[in-house]
Design an enzyme around this catalytic site. Structure first.
Site, PDB file in Angstrom:
ATOM      1  N   ASP A  68      -6.439  -0.217   6.611  1.00  0.00           N
ATOM      2  CA  ASP A  68      -7.558   0.584   6.091  1.00  0.00           C
ATOM      3  C   ASP A  68      -8.371   1.193   7.219  1.00  0.00           C
ATOM      4  O   ASP A  68      -8.917   2.288   7.067  1.00  0.00           O
ATOM      5  CB  ASP A  68      -8.441  -0.288   5.189  1.00  0.00           C
ATOM      6  CG  ASP A  68      -7.654  -0.774   3.990  1.00  0.00           C
ATOM      7  OD1 ASP A  68      -7.174   0.082   3.228  1.00  0.00           O
ATOM      8  OD2 ASP A  68      -7.463  -1.990   3.847  1.00  0.00           O
ATOM      9  N   ASP A  70       3.479  -2.425   8.212  1.00  0.00           N
ATOM     10  CA  ASP A  70       2.413  -2.435   7.215  1.00  0.00           C
ATOM     11  C   ASP A  70       1.449  -1.280   7.493  1.00  0.00           C
ATOM     12  O   ASP A  70       1.503  -0.648   8.559  1.00  0.00           O
ATOM     13  CB  ASP A  70       1.671  -3.789   7.280  1.00  0.00           C
ATOM     14  CG  ASP A  70       0.953  -4.135   5.983  1.00  0.00           C
ATOM     15  OD1 ASP A  70       0.811  -3.262   5.107  1.00  0.00           O
ATOM     16  OD2 ASP A  70       0.524  -5.297   5.846  1.00  0.00           O
ATOM     17  N   GLY A  71       0.562  -1.029   6.552  1.00  0.00           N
ATOM     18  CA  GLY A  71      -0.496  -0.037   6.737  1.00  0.00           C
ATOM     19  C   GLY A  71      -1.797  -0.736   7.115  1.00  0.00           C
ATOM     20  O   GLY A  71      -1.814  -1.941   7.371  1.00  0.00           O
ATOM     21  N   GLU A  73      -0.234 -10.599   3.589  1.00  0.00           N
ATOM     22  CA  GLU A  73       0.019  -9.697   4.732  1.00  0.00           C
ATOM     23  C   GLU A  73      -0.217 -10.421   6.047  1.00  0.00           C
ATOM     24  O   GLU A  73       0.553 -10.279   6.999  1.00  0.00           O
ATOM     25  CB  GLU A  73      -0.880  -8.460   4.642  1.00  0.00           C
ATOM     26  CG  GLU A  73      -0.457  -7.502   3.548  1.00  0.00           C
ATOM     27  CD  GLU A  73      -1.444  -6.369   3.315  1.00  0.00           C
ATOM     28  OE1 GLU A  73      -1.035  -5.349   2.756  1.00  0.00           O
ATOM     29  OE2 GLU A  73      -2.625  -6.506   3.672  1.00  0.00           O
ATOM     30  N   GLY A 117       0.838  -1.211   0.000  1.00  0.00           N
ATOM     31  CA  GLY A 117       0.000   0.000   0.000  1.00  0.00           C
ATOM     32  C   GLY A 117       0.861   1.244   0.000  1.00  0.00           C
ATOM     33  O   GLY A 117       2.096   1.172   0.026  1.00  0.00           O
TER      34      GLY A 117
HETATM   35  C1  5RP Z   1      -3.194  -3.699   1.392  1.00  0.00           C
HETATM   36  C2  5RP Z   1      -3.495  -3.148   2.729  1.00  0.00           C
HETATM   37  C3  5RP Z   1      -3.003  -1.761   3.016  1.00  0.00           C
HETATM   38  O1  5RP Z   1      -2.217  -1.802   4.157  1.00  0.00           O
HETATM   39  C4  5RP Z   1      -4.169  -0.850   3.236  1.00  0.00           C
HETATM   40  O2  5RP Z   1      -5.015  -0.938   2.099  1.00  0.00           O
HETATM   41  C5  5RP Z   1      -3.733   0.590   3.479  1.00  0.00           C
HETATM   42  O3  5RP Z   1      -3.277   1.149   2.300  1.00  0.00           O
HETATM   43  P1  5RP Z   1      -2.669   2.610   2.235  1.00  0.00           P
HETATM   44  O4  5RP Z   1      -1.419   2.595   3.038  1.00  0.00           O
HETATM   45  O5  5RP Z   1      -2.428   2.821   0.752  1.00  0.00           O
HETATM   46  O6  5RP Z   1      -3.698   3.572   2.773  1.00  0.00           O
HETATM   47  O7  5RP Z   1      -4.099  -3.762   3.572  1.00  0.00           O
HETATM   48  O8  5RP Z   1      -3.776  -4.972   1.225  1.00  0.00           O
END
Ligand code: 5RP
Length: 239
Positions: free
Chosen positions: A86, A83-84, A105, A29
């Protein structure tokens, strides 16, 4: 400041946690991409680490930044994953999978001693569920699986549209694992643990985007600065 600048702020704080010799999981992401870029700068300056990416997208990005990569086959235990997310609540329950990488992930996160989640403060919510819950399903028996998700989720008080994720070209989105994603518009998920158990019961469900009891540290950046929440629920830092 924009959400993207907040994401970068969170990634800047996170990259300070990296120590020489660490085995690191790399998320997917735009926030994870900031982290990879910043890690690349440290690697160029001489830092030695070995990383396992959670998607082909992240693998390509990390390679382009000169970061040494491996796989979970070669390095099955990781020290830390960045990781990020949502959505994340104060108990560090999360929805992930907006980028479609939720299965890898989760596998990488579960193989890590610590999981650090970097988010901009728009992702912090009281109760998760406003973001559509991604559920990775096998293509075989899609309709039967969708019906079963609807039925079992309704038993958990979760009802709403289940949308097959599509590409910009109008084709079903295919994950790195060859599966589909159903984005489930459940709204507020009051009992995420219950819903998670129900989804795990369904044979066609590979994994859900509910990440519960996985995050150890959340780094949340906003106009007020960076806030760090640890899984023991104690707030340790604010600036
Ligand atoms: C990908 C994810 C990402 O961590 C999530 O979508 C956050 O994305 P971003 O950092 O672009 O806001 O779960 O599968």
């Amino acid at each position: 400041m924009s959400a993207d600048e907040h994401k970068k702020m969170a990634a800047m704080r996170a990259v300070e946690m990296v120590e020489p010799g660490m085995r690191i999981g790399l998320g997917t992401g735009s926030t994870a991409a900031h982290f990879v870029a910043l890690l690349g700068v440290r690697v160029k300056a001489g830092l030695s680490v070995i990383c396992v990416p959670t998607s082909e997208e992240t693998r390509k990005l990390a390679e382009s930044r000169g970061i040494t990569l491996s796989t979970l086959e070669e390095v099955p235990e990781l020290d830390i994953t960045f990781d990020g997310a949502d959505e994340i609540d104060e108990e560090l329950r999360m929805i992930k999978g907006g980028g479609g990488a939720l299965l890898r992930e989760k596998i990488v996160a579960m193989a890590s001693d610590r999981v650090v989640i970097m988010v901009d403060d728009s992702k912090l919510v009281e109760t998760i569920g406003a973001y559509k819950l991604p559920v990775e399903v096998v293509p075989f028996g899609l309709t039967a699986t969708r019906d079963m998700i609807e039925t079992l989720a309704a038993d958990c008080g979760c009802e709403g549209e289940l949308e097959l994720r599509m590409t910009a070209e109008g084709q079903p989105f295919i994950t790195d694992n060859g599966n589909y994603i159903l984005d489930c518009d459940f709204g507020r998920i009051d009992d995420a643990e219950d819903l998670d158990d129900a989804l795990k019961f369904i044979p066609g469900v590979v994994e859900s985007g509910l990440f519960l009891d996985i995050c150890d540290v959340a780094i949340i950046a906003g106009d007020e600065g960076v806030r760090v929440i640890e899984a023991n629920r104690d707030e340790v830092d604010e600036d």
